[in-house]
Design an enzyme around this catalytic site. Structure first.
Site, PDB file in Angstrom:
ATOM      1  N   THR A   2     -62.894 -16.495 -16.407  1.00 55.28           N
ATOM      2  CA  THR A   2     -61.633 -16.284 -15.683  1.00 55.28           C
ATOM      3  C   THR A   2     -61.703 -14.972 -14.917  1.00 55.28           C
ATOM      4  O   THR A   2     -62.074 -13.945 -15.465  1.00 55.28           O
ATOM      5  CB  THR A   2     -60.449 -16.272 -16.675  1.00 55.28           C
ATOM      6  OG1 THR A   2     -60.464 -17.507 -17.376  1.00 55.28           O
ATOM      7  CG2 THR A   2     -59.121 -16.105 -15.960  1.00 55.28           C
ATOM      8  N   CYS A  56     -75.608   7.136 -14.154  1.00 53.00           N
ATOM      9  CA  CYS A  56     -76.138   6.332 -15.266  1.00 53.00           C
ATOM     10  C   CYS A  56     -77.277   7.052 -15.967  1.00 53.00           C
ATOM     11  O   CYS A  56     -77.575   6.780 -17.113  1.00 53.00           O
ATOM     12  CB  CYS A  56     -76.665   4.990 -14.762  1.00 53.00           C
ATOM     13  SG  CYS A  56     -75.568   4.219 -13.617  1.00 53.00           S
ATOM     14  N   GLY A  68     -71.240  -3.550  -9.512  1.00 50.84           N
ATOM     15  CA  GLY A  68     -72.505  -3.540  -8.777  1.00 50.84           C
ATOM     16  C   GLY A  68     -73.677  -3.953  -9.662  1.00 50.84           C
ATOM     17  O   GLY A  68     -74.580  -4.664  -9.228  1.00 50.84           O
ATOM     18  N   THR A  69     -73.667  -3.503 -10.909  1.00 47.67           N
ATOM     19  CA  THR A  69     -74.779  -3.837 -11.810  1.00 47.67           C
ATOM     20  C   THR A  69     -74.889  -5.344 -11.995  1.00 47.67           C
ATOM     21  O   THR A  69     -75.978  -5.921 -11.896  1.00 47.67           O
ATOM     22  CB  THR A  69     -74.556  -3.152 -13.186  1.00 47.67           C
ATOM     23  OG1 THR A  69     -74.519  -1.737 -12.969  1.00 47.67           O
ATOM     24  CG2 THR A  69     -75.660  -3.485 -14.160  1.00 47.67           C
ATOM     25  N   ASN A  84     -78.440   6.082  -3.708  1.00 48.95           N
ATOM     26  CA  ASN A  84     -77.331   6.786  -4.345  1.00 48.95           C
ATOM     27  C   ASN A  84     -77.576   8.275  -4.533  1.00 48.95           C
ATOM     28  O   ASN A  84     -76.646   9.062  -4.563  1.00 48.95           O
ATOM     29  CB  ASN A  84     -76.989   6.144  -5.693  1.00 48.95           C
ATOM     30  CG  ASN A  84     -78.195   5.781  -6.512  1.00 48.95           C
ATOM     31  OD1 ASN A  84     -79.122   5.124  -6.028  1.00 48.95           O
ATOM     32  ND2 ASN A  84     -78.236   6.221  -7.743  1.00 48.95           N
TER      33      ASN A  84
HETATM   34  N1  PLP Z   1     -76.282   0.260  -7.250  1.00 49.96           N
HETATM   35  C1  PLP Z   1     -76.132   1.507  -6.803  1.00 49.96           C
HETATM   36  C2  PLP Z   1     -76.932   1.960  -5.617  1.00 49.96           C
HETATM   37  C3  PLP Z   1     -75.249   2.388  -7.422  1.00 49.96           C
HETATM   38  O1  PLP Z   1     -75.130   3.637  -6.985  1.00 49.96           O
HETATM   39  C4  PLP Z   1     -74.510   1.911  -8.547  1.00 49.96           C
HETATM   40  C5  PLP Z   1     -73.590   2.824  -9.279  1.00 49.96           C
HETATM   41  O2  PLP Z   1     -73.898   3.963  -9.518  1.00 49.96           O
HETATM   42  C6  PLP Z   1     -74.689   0.588  -8.971  1.00 49.96           C
HETATM   43  C7  PLP Z   1     -75.579  -0.205  -8.304  1.00 49.96           C
HETATM   44  C8  PLP Z   1     -73.952   0.045 -10.145  1.00 49.96           C
HETATM   45  O3  PLP Z   1     -72.619  -0.262  -9.836  1.00 49.96           O
HETATM   46  P1  PLP Z   1     -71.519  -0.401 -11.011  1.00 49.96           P
HETATM   47  O4  PLP Z   1     -71.213   0.984 -11.466  1.00 49.96           O
HETATM   48  O5  PLP Z   1     -70.355  -1.055 -10.329  1.00 49.96           O
HETATM   49  O6  PLP Z   1     -72.106  -1.279 -12.052  1.00 49.96           O
END
Ligand code: PLP
Length: 384
Positions: free
Chosen positions: A237, A325, A70-71, A151
């Site tokens: 890849t 995080c 997601g990041t 989140n």
């Molecule tokens: N965006 C939101 C709303 C999230 O809750 C998170 C993860 O906690 C992320 C992005 C980041 O995703 P990833 O852990 O796959 O990098």
């Protein structure tokens, strides 16, 4: 007894996902860019996963770019839109004040390089007011980024209305749907967005893989340079086993969406009802009628959230004080602060996030143990 109520941090990998990944790791080592049969088998696996992930959000397979999570999907969306040569030179970016750090820190990084940024406020229930976006938009706005579900509190945002406003001003619209996908229906056409970020480990897939859905024709600069993978948008890849896992998880999540949503909502409501009834000085944070069904953020007056987290962990119950995080930083939640909650309340709030493994017995165990844990912590600071 071990009870896991931290599914917004990460979810256990669904057994069919683990099986599919193990098979690919063992038997399908081809490079999907290779022309020979080994490569083509791997490419077919990617295509299958791409269709499954696209189906989860109502998009086309050709619009999915796989990332490392997601990041990275958020980074690709925000940096890619800001730096697209076709963006007309607009150097203004808008996001909500309650975005995940993946968006907020990216905005900060761009700010240091000359972009102007505006953070949209939220109301006391954590919802962005469309009027705030109206005031923020200028003819220089290149991108608006507002998450679909938060989140920490689970609140859903009026993304479709916000996207229409951004488009009217000529800006692209990105939504971080990491905490929405697999919990509520997500449809890119209904939302009318241009970019949408996903992360596999939030819906039963593995960590380290995600995707950005990019509306066909959207202007976006690639931020990884190298080979021509992912239609030139993300060089490198592909992580075939992880992507296959994400595809299987997406199909499972889509198949069980309605059933799981009602089951989790009933369990979440039971948890909240019992906490409010059994423990004085508690309150629910976030918009009660407009949340993903698995998330509950609760304040416990006179209790320090980190101590409660540890107290519950000693009872075998895993919860969190907010974003995984940011945990360990002891910084008050930027989300609860943006909602205008007092510093007492931001520091006494914890998040319960339910998921596929949660049972009614788990919830009953938690609400049976909580009053004593809270009572003990309150007595230590001389409160009842
Ligand atoms: N965006 C939101 C709303 C999230 O809750 C998170 C993860 O906690 C992320 C992005 C980041 O995703 P990833 O852990 O796959 O990098």
């Amino acid at each position: 007894m071990r009870i896991y109520l931290d599914h917004n941090a990460t979810t256990p990998v669904a057994p069919p996902v683990a099986e599919a990944m193990a098979r690919v790791l063992r038997d399908e080592f081809g490079n999907p860019s290779s022309v020979h049969a080994f490569g083509q088998r791997a490419k077919a696996l990617l295509d299958e996963a791409r269709s499954a992930v696209a189906a989860l959000v109502g998009g086309a397979a050709s619009e999915i770019v796989f990332t490392s999570g997601g990041t990275e999907a958020d980074n690709l969306a925000v940096r890619g839109a800001a730096e697209a040569p076709e963006s007309g030179g607009g150097r203004h970016l808008v996001a909500s004040a309650i975005e995940h750090e993946a968006v907020l820190a990216t905005l900060k990084a761009l700010e240091r390089r000359g972009w102007r940024t505006t953070l949209l406020p939220v109301d006391a229930s954590g919802v962005v007011a469309p009027a705030a976006l109206e005031n923020a938009l200028t003819d220089q706005t290149a991108l608006v980024s507002v998450m679909l579900a938060n989140n920490e509190i689970g609140t859903l945002q009026p993304v479709a209305a916000l996207a229409r406003m951004a488009h009217a001003a000529g800006a692209l619209f990105h939504t971080d749907a990491v905490q929405a996908a697999g919990k509520v229906p997500v449809d890119v056409s209904t939302l009318g967005v241009d970019l949408l970020a996903l992360s596999a480990h939030k819906f039963g897939g593995p960590k380290g893989v995600g995707a950005l859905w990019i509306r066909r024709g959207s202007r976006l600069a690639a931020h990884m340079t190298g080979g021509r993978q992912e239609r030139n948008r993300r060089a490198g890849t592909e992580n075939v086993p992880a992507i296959v896992g994400m595809g299987v998880a997406a199909t499972l999540a889509a198949d069980k969406l309605d059933e799981e949503a009602s089951r989790l909502e009933a369990l979440r409501d039971r948890l909240e009802r019992e906490i409010l009834a059994r423990i004085a000085g508690t309150a629910i944070n976030g918009a009660p009628g407009c949340r993903v069904p698995n998330t509950s953020n609760v304040s416990f007056e006179g209790v320090e959230a980190e101590s409660l987290l540890i107290g519950l962990d000693l009872e075998g119950v895993a919860v969190s004080t907010g974003s995984a995080c940011s945990s360990g930083t002891l910084e008050p939640s930027h989300v609860l602060r943006a909602m205008g909650l007092s510093s007492h309340r931001t520091q006494s709030s914890i998040r319960f996030s339910l998921g596929a493994t949660t049972t009614v017995e788990d919830i009953d165990y938690v609400v049976d143990r909580l009053p004593a844990v809270v009572g003990k912590l309150r007595s230590l600071v001389g409160r009842r």
